[in-house]
Design a protein around this motif. Sequence first.
Motif, PDB file in Angstrom:
ATOM      1  N   CYS A 127      -8.280  -0.410  -5.910  1.00  0.00           N
ATOM      2  CA  CYS A 127      -6.921   0.011  -5.581  1.00  0.00           C
ATOM      3  C   CYS A 127      -6.027  -0.117  -6.816  1.00  0.00           C
ATOM      4  O   CYS A 127      -5.704  -1.225  -7.234  1.00  0.00           O
ATOM      5  CB  CYS A 127      -6.388  -0.869  -4.450  1.00  0.00           C
ATOM      6  N   LEU A 174      -2.910   5.615  -1.188  1.00  0.00           N
ATOM      7  CA  LEU A 174      -3.676   6.424  -2.141  1.00  0.00           C
ATOM      8  C   LEU A 174      -4.907   7.008  -1.456  1.00  0.00           C
ATOM      9  O   LEU A 174      -5.470   7.998  -1.910  1.00  0.00           O
ATOM     10  CB  LEU A 174      -4.126   5.580  -3.335  1.00  0.00           C
ATOM     11  N   CYS A 185       0.841  -1.203   0.000  1.00  0.00           N
ATOM     12  CA  CYS A 185       0.000   0.000   0.000  1.00  0.00           C
ATOM     13  C   CYS A 185       0.878   1.256   0.000  1.00  0.00           C
ATOM     14  O   CYS A 185       1.840   1.353   0.761  1.00  0.00           O
ATOM     15  CB  CYS A 185      -0.878  -0.037   1.247  1.00  0.00           C
ATOM     16  N   CYS A 196      -9.329   3.408  -1.139  1.00  0.00           N
ATOM     17  CA  CYS A 196      -9.386   1.954  -1.288  1.00  0.00           C
ATOM     18  C   CYS A 196     -10.738   1.460  -1.802  1.00  0.00           C
ATOM     19  O   CYS A 196     -10.794   0.516  -2.584  1.00  0.00           O
ATOM     20  CB  CYS A 196      -9.133   1.273   0.043  1.00  0.00           C
TER      21      CYS A 196
HETATM   22  S1  SF4 Z   1      -6.112   2.313  -2.526  1.00  0.00           S
HETATM   23 FE1  SF4 Z   1      -6.002   1.812  -0.399  1.00  0.00          FE
HETATM   24  S2  SF4 Z   1      -4.948  -0.104  -0.393  1.00  0.00           S
HETATM   25 FE2  SF4 Z   1      -4.559   0.759  -2.338  1.00  0.00          FE
HETATM   26  S3  SF4 Z   1      -2.623   1.777  -2.095  1.00  0.00           S
HETATM   27 FE3  SF4 Z   1      -4.259   3.221  -1.726  1.00  0.00          FE
HETATM   28  S4  SF4 Z   1      -4.599   3.272   0.438  1.00  0.00           S
HETATM   29 FE4  SF4 Z   1      -3.424   1.477  -0.073  1.00  0.00          FE
END
Ligand code: SF4
Lengths: 534, 158
Positions: free
Chosen positions: A209, A202, A199, A205
Amino acid sequence: MAGNERVDVLIIGSGASGAAVAWSLAETRMRILCLEQGDWVRSTDLPSNGRDWEARRYTDFDISPNRRGRDTDYPVNDDNSLMKIANFNGVGGGTVIYTAHWPRMHPSDFKVKSLDGVADDWPVDYWTLERFYDENDRMMGVSGLAGDPGVPPRNPPMPPIPLGKTGAHYAKAMNRLGWHWWPSDTTIATTAYDGRAACINLGHCTPGCAQGAKASTDITYWPLALRAGVELRTRCRVREITTNEHGMAAGAIYYDADGREHFQPAEVVIVACNGIGTPRLLLASASARFPNGLANSSGLLGKNLMLHPWPIVSGYVEEALDGGRAPITSMWSKQFYETDPARGFVRGYTLQFNRGTGPANEAITAAATGRLPWGRDHHRVYRELLGHRVGIGVACEDLPEEHNRVTLDPVLKDSHGIPAPRIDYAISENTRRMMEHGIARAEEILTEAGAKRLHASRTVLNSPGHLLGTARMGDDPERSVVNGWGRCHDVKNLFIVDGSIWVTSGGVNPTSTIQALALYIADQMKQRLATLFD
Amino acid sequence: MGNDAETGLSAAEIRDLGDIAGTMIPADPAFGVPGADDPAILADIARSVGRDLPLVRQAVAAIAAKSVGGFADLDRDGKEALINDYYAHGGAPAVALGRVILGAYYRDDRVLLALGLEARAPFPKGYVLEQGDWSLLDAVRKRAPFWRDDRTTTAGER
Ligand code: SF4
Ligand SMILES: Cc1cc2nc3c(=O)[nH]c(=O)nc-3n(C[C@H](O)[C@H](O)[C@H](O)COP(=O)(O)OP(=O)(O)OC[C@H]3O[C@@H](n4cnc5c(N)ncnc54)[C@H](O)[C@@H]3O)c2cc1C
């Protein structure tokens, strides 16, 4: 109608449970085919790749199939339910857009009748499922921390998501109150894991993802199942399961991507369409032989729908936190999970502590709850909100009630003319009391954390996409649809492996248990291959 | 007048929408931000209406109907009061209007930069999340297990 080559096992639905069962059965070397109405979702198509990442939560990645309206979705009439239906139809099913919060059911959840005198006990218990939970945790890739006194021992293969500023803020308040908290188990990879990247926060989630750190079954089970010889056909929507003169499932009729009708013969049919899609399909498979729907001699198919009412209490603190720049999931509390009769209700709930969201979603949710004004004061107030949000979800167990149910809508149909599901769902008095108790505790916690501008949203906005109970398991064919290992009482080569077989709902997100059960059923099938239909 | 092929809105509707958007989120030099009626943001709003077109149309019409003498002719206080009142009671059309405007506004580079944010999609760079103080967990670690073990618990016990 095109006739297809016979397969040994036909799985309908490629989501959480369909993928797990396909992978597990693959070692038998049987010919296994999965039909899925949706598409593969490419990581480059996920919202967090683009500048419209927040807006797409309300369009092609909306959690409601009615609003999302992809041609691979089917409509759901949920007008007569305060809880709206959330799902995703594609390879990976709901796991493509789930939040990856990963608690297990508790041992007491399988014994609600004997321990608390309500509903029914399950025909399996926690300890029977324990090794399948562990196997599934390895397959999905779980991060978390052993040693939690609030849950049975388990050993997640990856370290937990960092506490960050938001988690530490909650933790201090919980410690002052003397209440239990623990970093949540999640299926978010915190280290490189089995070909998945770690992770990178981002912060987005739920609608997929792009990094591939969140475990959805299209990137966990499916690649392995396909390599082991399972076939997966996408854009194939099953209309009905047919039966033969012996009352056994003969196969399924489906529409392919071009709308052509096919008949797919099979020795064994496994339904994995979720707690709404499965009763819909079986009710739509009514025939002269099974006039009330397939596998419905108990009359319980579609009944006892459980959706987990999920109030969310939110507020804003003075300290700048890390919302929108990290996974939304942070920690859980089991303080109010086990029954305490003094609270005025039976059963209990998990508190799920969340981080805030991105700039547009912060504005949208704050405006919708009356906390962000329009006009001259907008910018000043917004700056007090963005990055300062705290929010707690109250994951309430709703008990099975027959009037909460899925039926076939007499009017609404999907693009192939198959009747849409209609949902009738009301929240019981016990659940209402539980919700209010949870809201009051969440308000206490947030107040202790220094939050102001508190707001409790009770239902509509918070449908968690947990679809359970509509084809319940049990030993008594008059009181259940499938037996203790997923086989329909009425049709001995027809199995159900998704959330519809749940007897009660627990106060936790369901998917780790859905998949543990699916692996257990697959294991039972493998052990009983010679006598599967006896 | 024909509707714009991309947005489905007529030029008059886009003008009214701009007036409403600029009232909802006005430019503010003190914060260094444009208003939601800024031409680039308004064009993004109009492009984003999409599946909400019927609801947004309803909202714009409802606001017009509430504005005695026309929305454009109200003074600033009158416009703001009307919008805040309408938004609180306007149901799905009001929510859709707000969502479309906010969704486009809070992805504008100038707005994000003024907020101290980076003007970029989350992927592929991501963000850094600090570990936080794990010693906070020591208090919880000391607790005895309190989940009910069905192998040892009987009815009524906790
Ligand atoms: S979407 Fe969620 S699981 Fe994927 S990298 Fe971003 S924070 Fe991490
Ligand atoms: C927004 C959201 C957030 C969530 N967050 C969490 C979370 O944090 N933690 C958690 O544990 N759970 C979470 N869930 C729930 C989780 O997604 C589900 O529990 C899980 O996916 C259910 O698994 P399943 O196998 O029962 O069905 P699904 O995963 O829903 O799979 C069913 C599949 O069957 C297919 N199908 C249905 N009918 C047909 C047909 N007639 N023909 C062909 N194919 C068909 C569908 O297209 C779908 O792909 C969330 C769900 C949503 C929507």
